[in-house]
Write an enzyme that holds these catalytic residues in place. Sequence first.
Site, PDB file in Angstrom:
ATOM      1  N   VAL A 125     -19.897  15.498 -44.196  1.00 51.47           N
ATOM      2  CA  VAL A 125     -19.088  16.721 -44.219  1.00 51.47           C
ATOM      3  C   VAL A 125     -19.677  17.766 -45.161  1.00 51.47           C
ATOM      4  O   VAL A 125     -19.299  18.937 -45.098  1.00 51.47           O
ATOM      5  CB  VAL A 125     -17.639  16.399 -44.649  1.00 51.47           C
ATOM      6  CG1 VAL A 125     -16.970  15.543 -43.597  1.00 51.47           C
ATOM      7  CG2 VAL A 125     -17.601  15.725 -46.007  1.00 51.47           C
ATOM      8  N   SER A 127     -23.521  18.625 -47.569  1.00 52.79           N
ATOM      9  CA  SER A 127     -24.861  18.194 -47.946  1.00 52.79           C
ATOM     10  C   SER A 127     -25.422  19.176 -48.972  1.00 52.79           C
ATOM     11  O   SER A 127     -25.363  20.392 -48.784  1.00 52.79           O
ATOM     12  CB  SER A 127     -25.775  18.141 -46.720  1.00 52.79           C
ATOM     13  OG  SER A 127     -27.075  17.764 -47.073  1.00 52.79           O
ATOM     14  N   ASP A 282     -20.403  23.994 -63.259  1.00 55.87           N
ATOM     15  CA  ASP A 282     -20.995  24.331 -61.955  1.00 55.87           C
ATOM     16  C   ASP A 282     -19.895  24.825 -61.018  1.00 55.87           C
ATOM     17  O   ASP A 282     -19.752  24.345 -59.893  1.00 55.87           O
ATOM     18  CB  ASP A 282     -21.699  23.102 -61.371  1.00 55.87           C
ATOM     19  CG  ASP A 282     -22.687  23.464 -60.264  1.00 55.87           C
ATOM     20  OD1 ASP A 282     -23.061  24.646 -60.178  1.00 55.87           O
ATOM     21  OD2 ASP A 282     -23.076  22.575 -59.498  1.00 55.87           O
TER      22      ASP A 282
END
Length: 527
Positions: A125, A127, A282
Amino acid sequence: MLKLLRLAKILFVILKYGLDELAVSSLRHPAFKVLLRVLSIGRKLDAPRGARLRMALEALGPIFVKLGQVLSTRRDLLPPDIANELALLQDRVPPFDSELAVREITRALGAAPEQLFAEFDRTPVASASIAQVHFARLRDGREVAVKVLRPGMKAVIDDDLALMRDAAALIERVWRDGKRLKPREVVAEFDTYLHDELDLMREAANASQLRRNFAGSPLLRVPEMHWDLCRESVIVMERMHGIPISQIERMQAAGIDLRKLSSDGVEIFFTQVFRHGFFHADMHPGNIYVSEAPGSLGQYIALDFGIVGTLSDLDRDYLAQNFLAFFNRDYRRVAQAHIDSGWVPKGTRVEELEAAVRSTCEPIFDKPLKDISFGHVLLRLFQLSRRFNVEVQPQLVLLQKTLLNIEGLGRQLDPDLDLWKTARPILQRWMDEQLGLRAFISRSKAELPLIAGRLPQIPRLVHQVLEQQIEAGERIDRQEKLLALLVRQQHRRRSVWPLLLMFATGLIVGVLLVIYFMHAGDAASFV
């Protein structure tokens, strides 16, 4: 041979996107300029230099994309146009073969996915450059997300890093600004980030810490880790349902208050930084979702914890003082804080640094607070840092990157976001907790076990000091023994009393603390 082929591809991409021309004006030897001009014949290089650099990194693959993301945070080193373009890099990486993912799960967890899960979706779902994610369902019915490290990543990373180190050394030798840009230090910093992300157990531990920090909070949800199914190359976590924060229209349709969401995001960030000293570093749009479930509508959902930042008490105190000083336009305090921290060279005149900070910030603060971009303040301060040779701290570079992300997301949700108005009460509350009665009580509680453990040892320590003095006296030459004895007796009188006084003081402090904690309920109500 493989390294030579990789090097050849890198050189081809450099020439294709005209990256060589970025350095033409700075190369020292005239022969390099002639060579590069010959090589550039017939190439169309109409795109801006920042865009060409971004496209080149994307063409070189996920490791170089990651490098670009790290470089985008170093606005103290890069020109603004290049930093802005690199900030657009996202992990748009094609997924790897699902059979490889199944093989890695089987190797890491000791059983095939069909044995471990009631359901396992072989189609990924998501990558990214380091790993990809598959959805699954445990045998007890709970939905989970399985994150699998890309196979063979360590060897690929080590090979590319070796080439980057050689390139960094070459840049320092032939480029006029090479030493100032510190390419070898940047590659070393990138090396650390990458190898940290290769250990998914570290990411799982980061998520667990962040989840614990926000336990019971109505602001942020963090997935729970299933530790019995977590290894270095595979981790299994609670599946989170929500809307990607970039999908504004979908959130509006779900009835989510975007203005409150924007304010909550700022509060989450400053809570992580100042209360916990541990923050998600992040926080780009791909890692943040918003819950649309009735019971948790509008709550933030954090994902991907490979990069986190930590701050010491000293860092937090420094940041809080600087933020409040900026808000109050107390530029002398800002300058003095930089000098006291040792971030500027010794001998820097506080008046000179104060004047430079004032000239940088004063034009910005002529605007209404809601129109001030903290990101722009940071950019101007980084430009100022070059003049005064300010040493930029690694943990604060991560903080700067995260703050820019948060402000960008906040203004996307609410263009009228007043970052200062939202952040100031949090900063003021934190400063009060650090300096007031509550801070004294909190630190006393933390130190009480140490004090209680040391108090009974004081008589023994006094006795040891006296024995050491006697043994030292016995080694004195006979001719000076009488004089030394008199001196020792005087010294003993002077030494024993401070030790006894220290013992009595410690005992009194211990008794007072015990009395206080016996009446903790009354004290808590007072605070």
